[in-house]
Design an enzyme around this catalytic site. Structure first.
Site, PDB file in Angstrom:
ATOM      1  N   LYS A  13       0.828  -1.219   0.000  1.00  0.00           N
ATOM      2  CA  LYS A  13       0.000   0.000   0.000  1.00  0.00           C
ATOM      3  C   LYS A  13       0.854   1.259   0.000  1.00  0.00           C
ATOM      4  O   LYS A  13       0.618   2.196  -0.762  1.00  0.00           O
ATOM      5  CB  LYS A  13      -0.924   0.021   1.241  1.00  0.00           C
ATOM      6  CG  LYS A  13      -1.856  -1.154   1.363  1.00  0.00           C
ATOM      7  CD  LYS A  13      -2.743  -1.057   2.600  1.00  0.00           C
ATOM      8  CE  LYS A  13      -2.009  -1.117   3.939  1.00  0.00           C
ATOM      9  NZ  LYS A  13      -1.335  -2.410   4.210  1.00  0.00           N
ATOM     10  N   ARG A  88     -10.069   0.519   8.459  1.00  0.00           N
ATOM     11  CA  ARG A  88      -9.620  -0.820   8.845  1.00  0.00           C
ATOM     12  C   ARG A  88     -10.691  -1.588   9.600  1.00  0.00           C
ATOM     13  O   ARG A  88     -10.458  -2.725   9.986  1.00  0.00           O
ATOM     14  CB  ARG A  88      -8.399  -0.686   9.751  1.00  0.00           C
ATOM     15  CG  ARG A  88      -7.071  -1.157   9.119  1.00  0.00           C
ATOM     16  CD  ARG A  88      -6.022  -0.907  10.156  1.00  0.00           C
ATOM     17  NE  ARG A  88      -4.768  -1.557   9.956  1.00  0.00           N
ATOM     18  CZ  ARG A  88      -3.725  -0.995   9.328  1.00  0.00           C
ATOM     19  NH1 ARG A  88      -3.850   0.178   8.768  1.00  0.00           N
ATOM     20  NH2 ARG A  88      -2.585  -1.627   9.270  1.00  0.00           N
ATOM     21  N   ARG A 127      11.541  -5.077   5.494  1.00  0.00           N
ATOM     22  CA  ARG A 127      11.224  -3.676   5.147  1.00  0.00           C
ATOM     23  C   ARG A 127      12.070  -2.672   5.921  1.00  0.00           C
ATOM     24  O   ARG A 127      12.311  -2.816   7.111  1.00  0.00           O
ATOM     25  CB  ARG A 127       9.748  -3.418   5.453  1.00  0.00           C
ATOM     26  CG  ARG A 127       9.383  -1.931   5.469  1.00  0.00           C
ATOM     27  CD  ARG A 127       7.909  -1.690   5.370  1.00  0.00           C
ATOM     28  NE  ARG A 127       7.116  -2.261   6.444  1.00  0.00           N
ATOM     29  CZ  ARG A 127       5.784  -2.319   6.422  1.00  0.00           C
ATOM     30  NH1 ARG A 127       5.115  -1.853   5.393  1.00  0.00           N
ATOM     31  NH2 ARG A 127       5.134  -2.861   7.429  1.00  0.00           N
ATOM     32  N   ARG A 161      10.720  -0.292  11.442  1.00  0.00           N
ATOM     33  CA  ARG A 161       9.619  -0.098  12.377  1.00  0.00           C
ATOM     34  C   ARG A 161       9.691  -1.094  13.526  1.00  0.00           C
ATOM     35  O   ARG A 161      10.043  -2.248  13.332  1.00  0.00           O
ATOM     36  CB  ARG A 161       8.293  -0.272  11.636  1.00  0.00           C
ATOM     37  CG  ARG A 161       7.907   0.965  10.875  1.00  0.00           C
ATOM     38  CD  ARG A 161       6.793   0.727   9.892  1.00  0.00           C
ATOM     39  NE  ARG A 161       5.666  -0.025  10.437  1.00  0.00           N
ATOM     40  CZ  ARG A 161       4.575  -0.306   9.740  1.00  0.00           C
ATOM     41  NH1 ARG A 161       4.462   0.093   8.492  1.00  0.00           N
ATOM     42  NH2 ARG A 161       3.599  -0.985  10.291  1.00  0.00           N
ATOM     43  N   ARG A 172      -0.822  -8.811  13.495  1.00  0.00           N
ATOM     44  CA  ARG A 172      -1.365  -7.832  12.548  1.00  0.00           C
ATOM     45  C   ARG A 172      -2.164  -8.529  11.450  1.00  0.00           C
ATOM     46  O   ARG A 172      -3.194  -8.013  11.015  1.00  0.00           O
ATOM     47  CB  ARG A 172      -0.219  -6.989  11.973  1.00  0.00           C
ATOM     48  CG  ARG A 172       0.293  -5.983  13.009  1.00  0.00           C
ATOM     49  CD  ARG A 172       1.695  -5.512  12.744  1.00  0.00           C
ATOM     50  NE  ARG A 172       1.822  -4.828  11.477  1.00  0.00           N
ATOM     51  CZ  ARG A 172       2.985  -4.634  10.839  1.00  0.00           C
ATOM     52  NH1 ARG A 172       4.103  -5.076  11.379  1.00  0.00           N
ATOM     53  NH2 ARG A 172       3.018  -3.993   9.724  1.00  0.00           N
TER      54      ARG A 172
HETATM   55  P1  ADP Z   1       2.268  -1.828   3.233  1.00  0.00           P
HETATM   56  O1  ADP Z   1       2.277  -0.314   3.191  1.00  0.00           O
HETATM   57  O2  ADP Z   1       1.062  -2.415   2.561  1.00  0.00           O
HETATM   58  O3  ADP Z   1       2.466  -2.370   4.613  1.00  0.00           O
HETATM   59  P2  ADP Z   1       4.860  -1.594   1.847  1.00  0.00           P
HETATM   60  O4  ADP Z   1       4.524  -0.781   0.651  1.00  0.00           O
HETATM   61  O5  ADP Z   1       5.568  -0.934   2.970  1.00  0.00           O
HETATM   62  O6  ADP Z   1       3.530  -2.350   2.385  1.00  0.00           O
HETATM   63  O7  ADP Z   1       5.711  -2.867   1.361  1.00  0.00           O
HETATM   64  C1  ADP Z   1       6.241  -3.806   2.293  1.00  0.00           C
HETATM   65  C2  ADP Z   1       7.651  -4.226   1.877  1.00  0.00           C
HETATM   66  O8  ADP Z   1       7.600  -4.994   0.675  1.00  0.00           O
HETATM   67  C3  ADP Z   1       8.589  -3.053   1.567  1.00  0.00           C
HETATM   68  O9  ADP Z   1       9.885  -3.416   2.003  1.00  0.00           O
HETATM   69  C4  ADP Z   1       8.534  -2.916   0.042  1.00  0.00           C
HETATM   70  O10 ADP Z   1       9.768  -2.418  -0.480  1.00  0.00           O
HETATM   71  C5  ADP Z   1       8.303  -4.354  -0.392  1.00  0.00           C
HETATM   72  N1  ADP Z   1       7.405  -4.455  -1.560  1.00  0.00           N
HETATM   73  C6  ADP Z   1       6.311  -3.708  -1.857  1.00  0.00           C
HETATM   74  N2  ADP Z   1       5.710  -4.131  -2.987  1.00  0.00           N
HETATM   75  C7  ADP Z   1       6.433  -5.205  -3.416  1.00  0.00           C
HETATM   76  C8  ADP Z   1       6.316  -6.093  -4.552  1.00  0.00           C
HETATM   77  N3  ADP Z   1       5.318  -5.947  -5.441  1.00  0.00           N
HETATM   78  N4  ADP Z   1       7.242  -7.071  -4.678  1.00  0.00           N
HETATM   79  C9  ADP Z   1       8.253  -7.208  -3.760  1.00  0.00           C
HETATM   80  N5  ADP Z   1       8.411  -6.413  -2.670  1.00  0.00           N
HETATM   81  C10 ADP Z   1       7.521  -5.414  -2.503  1.00  0.00           C
HETATM   82  P1  ADP Z   2       0.915  -1.768   7.476  1.00  0.00           P
HETATM   83  O1  ADP Z   2       1.193  -0.742   6.395  1.00  0.00           O
HETATM   84  O2  ADP Z   2       2.079  -2.656   7.693  1.00  0.00           O
HETATM   85  O3  ADP Z   2      -0.378  -2.466   7.291  1.00  0.00           O
HETATM   86  P2  ADP Z   2       0.273   0.538   9.093  1.00  0.00           P
HETATM   87  O4  ADP Z   2       1.428   1.456   8.995  1.00  0.00           O
HETATM   88  O5  ADP Z   2      -0.899   0.819   8.222  1.00  0.00           O
HETATM   89  O6  ADP Z   2       0.797  -0.951   8.835  1.00  0.00           O
HETATM   90  O7  ADP Z   2      -0.234   0.443  10.592  1.00  0.00           O
HETATM   91  C1  ADP Z   2       0.638   0.194  11.657  1.00  0.00           C
HETATM   92  C2  ADP Z   2      -0.184   0.060  12.936  1.00  0.00           C
HETATM   93  O8  ADP Z   2      -0.860   1.303  13.199  1.00  0.00           O
HETATM   94  C3  ADP Z   2      -1.291  -0.979  12.902  1.00  0.00           C
HETATM   95  O9  ADP Z   2      -0.815  -2.278  13.242  1.00  0.00           O
HETATM   96  C4  ADP Z   2      -2.268  -0.428  13.942  1.00  0.00           C
HETATM   97  O10 ADP Z   2      -1.806  -0.676  15.249  1.00  0.00           O
HETATM   98  C5  ADP Z   2      -2.168   1.072  13.710  1.00  0.00           C
HETATM   99  N1  ADP Z   2      -3.154   1.562  12.705  1.00  0.00           N
HETATM  100  C6  ADP Z   2      -2.871   2.131  11.497  1.00  0.00           C
HETATM  101  N2  ADP Z   2      -4.000   2.475  10.854  1.00  0.00           N
HETATM  102  C7  ADP Z   2      -5.023   2.112  11.678  1.00  0.00           C
HETATM  103  C8  ADP Z   2      -6.441   2.187  11.573  1.00  0.00           C
HETATM  104  N3  ADP Z   2      -7.058   2.687  10.478  1.00  0.00           N
HETATM  105  N4  ADP Z   2      -7.161   1.714  12.612  1.00  0.00           N
HETATM  106  C9  ADP Z   2      -6.593   1.200  13.721  1.00  0.00           C
HETATM  107  N5  ADP Z   2      -5.264   1.088  13.875  1.00  0.00           N
HETATM  108  C10 ADP Z   2      -4.477   1.541  12.863  1.00  0.00           C
END
Ligand code: ADP
Ligand code: ADP
Ligand code: ZN
Length: 215
Positions: A13, A88, A127, A161, A172
């Site tokens: 995302k 969420r 990551r 993180r 999660r």
């Molecule tokens: P999210 O915001 O959904 O938690 P991220 O965009 O931070 O996910 O991506 C999680 C990890 O995976 C990061 O280290 C990113 O560089 C890597 N990543 C994202 N998209 C891809 C993909 N299509 N293929 C391989 N690695 C990816």
């Molecule tokens: P990821 O991209 O890996 O899914 P986020 O950065 O979106 O993780 O979220 C990290 C943490 O922040 C979540 O595990 C949760 O604890 C909190 N969080 C983020 N967005 C929300 C939301 N919309 N509602 C509740 N908790 C949230």
């Protein structure tokens, strides 16, 4: 254009939001980033959120809805936004509908990035991000062109993180399937839900997204 990018932790995302921002001039609204900033600042919200986030649970709807309501009112969000990590829960989705109706805004799409669980654990564990500009990297899948130097801003400090460890990822993921997945039927019923293959490589996912949202 107003979009929601939906999917489990690590599905891409954040990575894709930044690219869509550049391409379509929308602003990424990431509740995870906003909450991490609150934790770092030690604000009242940050103090409440810290332990919950470290355990991999969801922060209360009340807090998160409050943060988004304030952010979505900023002038830059008027040009279009990508919600990353919000809503969420169904309660958050309903609250968002209320905010949008009040502002006479509409959702142009809710796009899920579909990725298998085994891949998610690998993505989250590897990551890291540029401490200066927030550009995302991965130990194996996306490394800077020059070792230790951010492609985007030239920064040399990187961070990981606190919640990106294999154990917290399990909580999660459980939270995602229990509390977040039910918003998929909610949006499917409204006719705005779409899905793309998030298992493909980063550029390919961007292409799919551009097709889905850019028409
Ligand atoms: P999210 O915001 O959904 O938690 P991220 O965009 O931070 O996910 O991506 C999680 C990890 O995976 C990061 O280290 C990113 O560089 C890597 N990543 C994202 N998209 C891809 C993909 N299509 N293929 C391989 N690695 C990816
Ligand atoms: P990821 O991209 O890996 O899914 P986020 O950065 O979106 O993780 O979220 C990290 C943490 O922040 C979540 O595990 C949760 O604890 C909190 N969080 C983020 N967005 C929300 C939301 N919309 N509602 C509740 N908790 C949230
Ligand atoms: Zn950078």
């Amino acid at each position: 254009m107003n979009l929601i990018l939906l999917g489990p932790p690590g599905c891409g995302k954040g990575t894709q939001s930044r690219r869509l921002e550049d391409k379509f001039g929308m602003v990424q609204l990431s509740t995870g980033d906003m909450l991490r900033a609150a934790v770092a600042s030690g604000s009242e919200i940050g103090q409440k959120a810290k332990a919950v986030m470290e355990a991999g649970d969801l922060v209360s709807d009340e807090i998160v809805i409050g943060i988004i309501a304030e952010r979505i009112d900023q002038p830059d969000a008027r040009e279009g936004f990508i919600l990353d990590g919000f809503p969420r829960t169904v309660a958050q989705a309903e609250a968002l509908d209320g905010m949008l109706a009040e502002k006479e805004l509409q959702l142009d799409g809710v796009v899920e990035l579909a990725v298998d669980d085994a891949v998610l654990v690998d993505r989250v564990s590897g990551r890291y991000t540029c401490a200066k500009c927030g550009e995302g990297y991965h130990d194996r899948h996306k490394q800077p062109a020059k070792d230790g130097i951010c492609d985007n801003c030239g920064g040399t400090e990187f961070s990981r993180r606190a919640d990106d460890n294999a154990e917290t990822v399990k909580s999660r993921l459980a939270a995602y399937y229990e509390q977040t997945a039910p918003i998929i039927p909610y949006y499917r019923d409204k006719g705005v839900y779409k899905t793309v293959d998030g298992m493909a490589d980063i550029d390919d996912v961007t292409k799919q997204l551009e097709e889905v949202v850019g028409g």
